[in-house]
Design a protein around this motif. Sequence first.
Motif, PDB file in Angstrom:
ATOM      1  N   ASP A  37       0.850  -1.189   0.005  1.00 59.24           N
ATOM      2  CA  ASP A  37       0.092   0.012  -0.106  1.00 59.24           C
ATOM      3  C   ASP A  37       0.763   1.221  -0.040  1.00 59.24           C
ATOM      4  O   ASP A  37       0.246   2.257  -0.076  1.00 59.24           O
ATOM      5  CB  ASP A  37      -1.038  -0.034   1.381  1.00 59.24           C
ATOM      6  CG  ASP A  37      -2.041  -1.185   1.120  1.00 59.24           C
ATOM      7  OD1 ASP A  37      -2.385  -1.436   0.171  1.00 59.24           O
ATOM      8  OD2 ASP A  37      -2.329  -1.389   2.447  1.00 59.24           O
ATOM      9  N   SER A 103      -1.463   5.965  -2.569  1.00 55.61           N
ATOM     10  CA  SER A 103      -0.044   5.695  -2.317  1.00 55.61           C
ATOM     11  C   SER A 103       0.771   6.690  -2.858  1.00 55.61           C
ATOM     12  O   SER A 103       0.762   7.535  -3.385  1.00 55.61           O
ATOM     13  CB  SER A 103       0.040   4.358  -2.729  1.00 55.61           C
ATOM     14  OG  SER A 103      -0.284   4.330  -4.149  1.00 55.61           O
ATOM     15  N   ARG A 132       1.071   5.798   3.406  1.00 56.26           N
ATOM     16  CA  ARG A 132       0.553   4.906   2.335  1.00 56.26           C
ATOM     17  C   ARG A 132      -0.853   4.740   2.107  1.00 56.26           C
ATOM     18  O   ARG A 132      -1.471   5.479   2.614  1.00 56.26           O
ATOM     19  CB  ARG A 132       0.815   3.266   3.448  1.00 56.26           C
ATOM     20  CG  ARG A 132       0.224   3.279   4.583  1.00 56.26           C
ATOM     21  CD  ARG A 132       0.545   2.118   5.383  1.00 56.26           C
ATOM     22  NE  ARG A 132       0.089   2.010   6.780  1.00 56.26           N
ATOM     23  CZ  ARG A 132      -1.159   1.841   7.053  1.00 56.26           C
ATOM     24  NH1 ARG A 132      -1.953   1.165   6.240  1.00 56.26           N
ATOM     25  NH2 ARG A 132      -1.527   1.699   8.348  1.00 56.26           N
ATOM     26  N   ASP A 133      -1.378   4.041   1.390  1.00 55.33           N
ATOM     27  CA  ASP A 133      -2.863   3.975   0.736  1.00 55.33           C
ATOM     28  C   ASP A 133      -3.631   3.569   2.084  1.00 55.33           C
ATOM     29  O   ASP A 133      -3.397   2.690   2.579  1.00 55.33           O
ATOM     30  CB  ASP A 133      -2.910   3.001  -0.189  1.00 55.33           C
ATOM     31  CG  ASP A 133      -4.205   3.233  -1.132  1.00 55.33           C
ATOM     32  OD1 ASP A 133      -4.627   4.215  -0.860  1.00 55.33           O
ATOM     33  OD2 ASP A 133      -4.635   2.055  -1.689  1.00 55.33           O
ATOM     34  N   ARG A 134      -4.826   4.388   2.075  1.00 57.53           N
ATOM     35  CA  ARG A 134      -5.636   4.133   3.123  1.00 57.53           C
ATOM     36  C   ARG A 134      -7.306   4.144   2.726  1.00 57.53           C
ATOM     37  O   ARG A 134      -7.346   4.440   1.426  1.00 57.53           O
ATOM     38  CB  ARG A 134      -5.689   4.964   4.242  1.00 57.53           C
ATOM     39  CG  ARG A 134      -4.188   5.130   4.780  1.00 57.53           C
ATOM     40  CD  ARG A 134      -4.178   6.285   5.942  1.00 57.53           C
ATOM     41  NE  ARG A 134      -2.892   6.675   6.162  1.00 57.53           N
ATOM     42  CZ  ARG A 134      -2.253   6.141   7.221  1.00 57.53           C
ATOM     43  NH1 ARG A 134      -2.628   5.181   7.825  1.00 57.53           N
ATOM     44  NH2 ARG A 134      -1.103   6.473   7.479  1.00 57.53           N
ATOM     45  N   TYR A 135      -8.054   2.909   3.233  1.00 59.80           N
ATOM     46  CA  TYR A 135      -9.494   3.130   2.892  1.00 59.80           C
ATOM     47  C   TYR A 135     -10.351   3.749   3.945  1.00 59.80           C
ATOM     48  O   TYR A 135     -11.596   3.927   3.946  1.00 59.80           O
ATOM     49  CB  TYR A 135     -10.064   1.946   2.395  1.00 59.80           C
ATOM     50  CG  TYR A 135      -9.898   0.858   3.164  1.00 59.80           C
ATOM     51  CD1 TYR A 135     -10.649   0.359   4.252  1.00 59.80           C
ATOM     52  CD2 TYR A 135      -8.734   0.199   3.487  1.00 59.80           C
ATOM     53  CE1 TYR A 135     -10.598  -0.472   5.004  1.00 59.80           C
ATOM     54  CE2 TYR A 135      -8.443  -0.967   4.336  1.00 59.80           C
ATOM     55  CZ  TYR A 135      -9.616  -1.355   5.080  1.00 59.80           C
ATOM     56  OH  TYR A 135      -9.430  -2.305   6.017  1.00 59.80           O
TER      57      TYR A 135
END
Length: 480
Positions: A37, A103, A132-135
């Motif tokens: 991520d 990201s 980093r990538d998050r949801y």
Amino acid sequence: MFPHIIGNDVSHHDLSNALSLALSASQTQSNILEDGDLFSKTKETHNMELIQLDPNPSRDYESLNFRDAAQLSSHFQSSGFDAAYCHFPVEIYLIHQQDTWSSLNVSRDMICILLDRYILGPGFLHMLACFRDRYLPTEEGFSGAPQTIISPGRSEFGWVYKYSEKKDVRFGNPWRIRHTGIYQVHDHVRGKSVLIIVSPSPTAHFTSYLRDTLRQSQFRSILLANPMVIHTMLISSHLYSWRGYLEYQETLLIKLDMQSACTALEDPLVSFDTLKEVRVIEKHILPIEQITNSFYMQLDGLQRAFEQFVKASDADQGLQLPIRAAIEQFRSDATSYKNQAMHIFKKTQSTAQSISDSLNLTYQQLAQSQNRNTFMMATSARDDSIAIRAITLVTSFYLPFSFVATIFGMNLVDFDSQSRNLAVSNQMWLYFVISVPLTAVTLLCWRWRMRIYRQGYGMEDMKSQDDTKSLRSNSDIEMV
């Protein structure tokens, strides 16, 4: 914070290896770099910008863009280490996300090349891990400790600064909590500083502000003399925005508080949705205390890194006082914003309690009204029951007479006028043969119908229990 390591009898390479072993840097590097991520998988969006400041402040800065690891590696190979490393006293790498929850728009190989090129410490990867990538909006109150490594002839300092920023939206809350990271490596022997700035978007406010500043020669000369000024520039460009963030939340809260104060039992102005809105404001205020506490720690680390920079590089003493004064001003401003946030937080709790009291009072009034209606219905049912009981008693009294009259009124029973006796037909048995089975069939049909009703109720109860179990199983989240 990483410990300060100072010594004169070991080389930087040996010291770096010792530090890596003490902090398990290889394992940390492997874990972070393998995070799926962290780096964007879309190669078309990869971009790393390099800004190089010439030793002569009258010359404009040079800017290069690298789209992949091959271009970055080719640049380092063609320029050579010593020549490129010493010609430009200040180099600034700009890395960004596509947006706050995405990201990084670089590849893993590009970061590895930077790690090898400048022998960056593990603190750099700790800083990158925040982007980093998050949801989900996780780590809203987490900034991390400043990453500081000081060794003979070289120092590293990195941190992640969290701030509020107003976004252009059509409706809803325009304020967002974002972060920007800066990691600086300064070689005191060569007089070289490398800064890596990680921004939340390609058009981040600070990167635009930095480019505009670097276009002016008088500011370039200041940055060449003391690159640590970039850290204070980042803080000053966003710290004041907390005031607008808090003012927006307080304005919403005051409106909701006025609704609670002006509500009446006959015409309530608050509802459960009003309470939810207050809780949303409380959620937006909650991370500020933790962010401010981390900011104090980061200011302490920044001040120590600045003092070490001045001590090791013999920087202009005239630049010390403005930066120290700026750091103290930042600390005072952060304290005022923290106090205001705590005031609003307490006010949200008071408003939420007031709304809850109003809702409870409304519900109590509704319950009393329902109790009165229930009492009236019970009284009416009692009166109906008395009337029905009276009718039942009268019916029960006349029922035997009606039955006897029915029997005597049938053609199977006749009255002989001559003998004045009752004459019962020989076919009287047909009445009982037909009536008794018909009564039995009626009772069986009633019993069968009641059994179907009970089975239907039982299936509904089982379905309700299954739905409850399903909800419970779905609500269990395994934390790893």
